[in-house]
Design a protein around this motif. Structure first.
Motif, PDB file in Angstrom:
ATOM      1  N   VAL A   1      -8.231 -29.644 -21.091  1.00  0.00           N
ATOM      2  CA  VAL A   1      -8.803 -30.817 -21.770  1.00  0.00           C
ATOM      3  C   VAL A   1      -9.991 -31.364 -20.970  1.00  0.00           C
ATOM      4  O   VAL A   1     -11.073 -31.610 -21.513  1.00  0.00           O
ATOM      5  N   VAL A   2      -9.801 -31.535 -19.655  1.00  0.00           N
ATOM      6  CA  VAL A   2     -10.876 -32.070 -18.806  1.00  0.00           C
ATOM      7  C   VAL A   2     -12.093 -31.132 -18.838  1.00  0.00           C
ATOM      8  O   VAL A   2     -13.241 -31.581 -18.961  1.00  0.00           O
ATOM      9  N   SER A   3     -11.835 -29.814 -18.796  1.00  0.00           N
ATOM     10  CA  SER A   3     -12.936 -28.848 -18.816  1.00  0.00           C
ATOM     11  C   SER A   3     -13.729 -28.965 -20.116  1.00  0.00           C
ATOM     12  O   SER A   3     -14.966 -28.962 -20.106  1.00  0.00           O
ATOM     13  N   ILE A   4     -13.000 -29.091 -21.244  1.00  0.00           N
ATOM     14  CA  ILE A   4     -13.678 -29.190 -22.545  1.00  0.00           C
ATOM     15  C   ILE A   4     -14.505 -30.471 -22.605  1.00  0.00           C
ATOM     16  O   ILE A   4     -15.666 -30.458 -23.035  1.00  0.00           O
ATOM     17  N   VAL A   5     -13.934 -31.580 -22.126  1.00  0.00           N
ATOM     18  CA  VAL A   5     -14.658 -32.862 -22.137  1.00  0.00           C
ATOM     19  C   VAL A   5     -15.936 -32.736 -21.299  1.00  0.00           C
ATOM     20  O   VAL A   5     -17.031 -33.163 -21.728  1.00  0.00           O
ATOM     21  N   VAL A   6     -15.835 -32.119 -20.120  1.00  0.00           N
ATOM     22  CA  VAL A   6     -17.007 -31.968 -19.250  1.00  0.00           C
ATOM     23  C   VAL A   6     -18.066 -31.109 -19.939  1.00  0.00           C
ATOM     24  O   VAL A   6     -19.256 -31.439 -19.930  1.00  0.00           O
ATOM     25  N   LEU A   7     -17.615 -30.016 -20.572  1.00  0.00           N
ATOM     26  CA  LEU A   7     -18.571 -29.134 -21.259  1.00  0.00           C
ATOM     27  C   LEU A   7     -19.259 -29.860 -22.415  1.00  0.00           C
ATOM     28  O   LEU A   7     -20.446 -29.682 -22.654  1.00  0.00           O
ATOM     29  N   ILE A   8     -18.495 -30.700 -23.141  1.00  0.00           N
ATOM     30  CA  ILE A   8     -19.099 -31.467 -24.242  1.00  0.00           C
ATOM     31  C   ILE A   8     -20.133 -32.442 -23.678  1.00  0.00           C
ATOM     32  O   ILE A   8     -21.262 -32.527 -24.164  1.00  0.00           O
TER      33      ILE A   8
ATOM     34  N   ALA B   1     -21.775 -32.171 -21.027  1.00  0.00           N
ATOM     35  CA  ALA B   1     -22.931 -31.441 -20.491  1.00  0.00           C
ATOM     36  C   ALA B   1     -23.743 -30.793 -21.611  1.00  0.00           C
ATOM     37  O   ALA B   1     -24.756 -30.137 -21.342  1.00  0.00           O
ATOM     38  N   GLY B   2     -23.277 -30.959 -22.848  1.00  0.00           N
ATOM     39  CA  GLY B   2     -24.014 -30.419 -23.982  1.00  0.00           C
ATOM     40  C   GLY B   2     -23.856 -28.927 -24.145  1.00  0.00           C
ATOM     41  O   GLY B   2     -24.639 -28.267 -24.822  1.00  0.00           O
ATOM     42  N   ARG B   3     -22.813 -28.356 -23.517  1.00  0.00           N
ATOM     43  CA  ARG B   3     -22.621 -26.902 -23.614  1.00  0.00           C
ATOM     44  C   ARG B   3     -21.696 -26.530 -24.768  1.00  0.00           C
ATOM     45  O   ARG B   3     -21.547 -25.376 -25.102  1.00  0.00           O
ATOM     46  N   LEU B   4     -21.043 -27.524 -25.317  1.00  0.00           N
ATOM     47  CA  LEU B   4     -20.192 -27.283 -26.483  1.00  0.00           C
ATOM     48  C   LEU B   4     -20.616 -28.278 -27.543  1.00  0.00           C
ATOM     49  O   LEU B   4     -20.751 -29.464 -27.281  1.00  0.00           O
ATOM     50  N   SER B   5     -20.827 -27.783 -28.765  1.00  0.00           N
ATOM     51  CA  SER B   5     -21.237 -28.749 -29.777  1.00  0.00           C
ATOM     52  C   SER B   5     -20.115 -28.943 -30.776  1.00  0.00           C
ATOM     53  O   SER B   5     -19.212 -28.144 -30.883  1.00  0.00           O
TER      54      SER B   5
END
Lengths: 249, 130
Positions: free
Chosen positions: B117-124, B126-130
């Motif tokens: 969950v934390v990894s996904i939030v960080v990626l979002i 950082a704009g790496r996941l839309s």
């Protein structure tokens, strides 16, 4: 079927003969159901009466026959020869002074066991006429695994922290402290705190976890110590932020 | 009978004697890489405070072959660090629900879940996941 013969390489130390321990080999004819203790008894009875080692119950209850077998501390009465190779090395427990052959000095361990006050310290003793202490099966379940220790000291023999710092209270003593601290009938955590929550107590443990691997009774001292670390940290902050709460434990 | 207990010295190479000690030492060494990563982040923050050019120079250094090698080493060590410690959490934090102890795997899985969950939030973020 031909009789199996094993070589038992035993570390000998007789202070009046050797200035330092040396290995001595024995060829032992063994039977299928034998354990290492049987092979040691065979040596004592038939090959070399001078060999010294401790044992008593021969059924993994008394904890006195623990030795290091092929670099692993275990009860010699529980180590079946059929599970071991033909060449077996038997040494006294690591991290303890060798008294003679396979016997080590127990004094330090006994003093540490005593230092954690391993007995019930109730807030208010129950008077005899009030009957026994009451405890539910659920309350028993919480501490029972930590109450199974037989003081075989295998956990100390495998703990590098104890090997490096003799002052470390060590796994079995702290598992026992945890056993009483989690007992619903006990309110002695404060009384044990000076020893258990000291630098030589829980905080000397770096969670190697080897103690739990070798325990013949599955006590899991590593878990006991980590849980005590958490409880002790909570105590510290409770004392700091709510001094009035101190009296409650 | 002579009483002269013999104390066997503990060699400095004790940790090479058994696989369990080696694994412990590897786990402990990973802390140095976590520390190194924290230090790199601190430098990055400091360079950011010095302005755009300084921060871009910092990013260029991070993308250099040596920087990439360091980041890869940190990532590998951080994964070992996380996995080894996650696997140990049930020992330190047993959870009881009523009179039943929650199985170890549930506690470990909860940590992996939290990590995801934390990894996904960080990626979002950082704009790496839309």
């Amino acid at each position: 079927m031909s009789e199996r013969k094993i070589t038992l390489e035993v570390l000998r130390y007789r202070p009046e003969i050797e200035s330092e321990p040396v290995f001595q080999s024995y060829r032992v004819p063994c039977q299928e159901e034998w354990v290492v203790l049987d092979a040691l008894n065979y040596i004592k009875d038939n090959l070399d009466r001078t060999l010294s080692y401790r044992w008593s119950c021969h059924m993994a209850v008394c904890g006195s026959c623990s030795v290091v077998i092929n670099d692993n501390p275990m009860l010699s009465c529980k180590a079946f020869l059929r599970d071991l190779p033909d060449h077996i090395r038997v040494e006294p427990l690591h991290n303890f002074p060798i008294e003679r052959d396979l016997m080590v000095e127990l004094d330090d361990f006994m003093a540490k066991l005593k230092s954690v006050k391993p007995y019930l310290i109730p807030k208010q003793p129950v008077a005899e006429e009030d009957g026994t202490y009451r405890q539910s099966s659920m309350q028993l379940k919480k501490y029972k695994p930590f109450a199974m220790c037989i003081n075989c000291m295998a956990c100390y023999a495998v703990c590098p922290q104890y090997g490096l710092n003799e002052g470390f209270v060590g796994p079995a003593a702290m598992a026992l402290a945890h056993r009483y601290n989690t007992d619903s009938r006990d309110q002695g955590r404060r009384a044990r705190e000076d020893v258990v929550a000291s630098n030589d107590g829980i905080w000397e443990c770096t969670f190697v976890g080897a103690c739990s691997d070798v325990c013949p009774k599955n006590v899991d001292p590593a878990a006991a110590i980590q849980q005590t670390k958490i409880a002790s940290t909570v105590d510290y902050f409770t004392d700091l932020l709510m001094p009035g709460k101190k009296a409650n434990r | 009978m002579t009483h002269q207990p013999y104390v066997r010295p503990m060699p400095a190479s004790w940790w090479m004697r058994q696989g369990r000690y080696m694994r412990y030492m590897i786990r402990e060494v990973t802390c140095l890489f976590i520390g190194l990563h924290a230090f790199v982040l601190l430098i990055g923050t400091y360079r950011l405070s010095q302005g755009r050019e300084a921060f871009e120079a910092f990013l260029t250094a991070l993308w250099s072959p040596a920087g990439q090698l360091m980041s890869t080493a940190i990532l590998v060590m951080a994964v070992i660090h996380s996995v080894t410690w996650f696997n140990l959490t049930p020992k330190a934090m047993p959870v009881w629900i009523g009179d039943k102890q929650v199985p170890d795997w549930v506690i470990v899985a909860a940590h992996y879940g939290g990590w995801a969950v934390v990894s996904i939030v960080v990626l979002i973020l950082a704009g790496r996941l839309s």
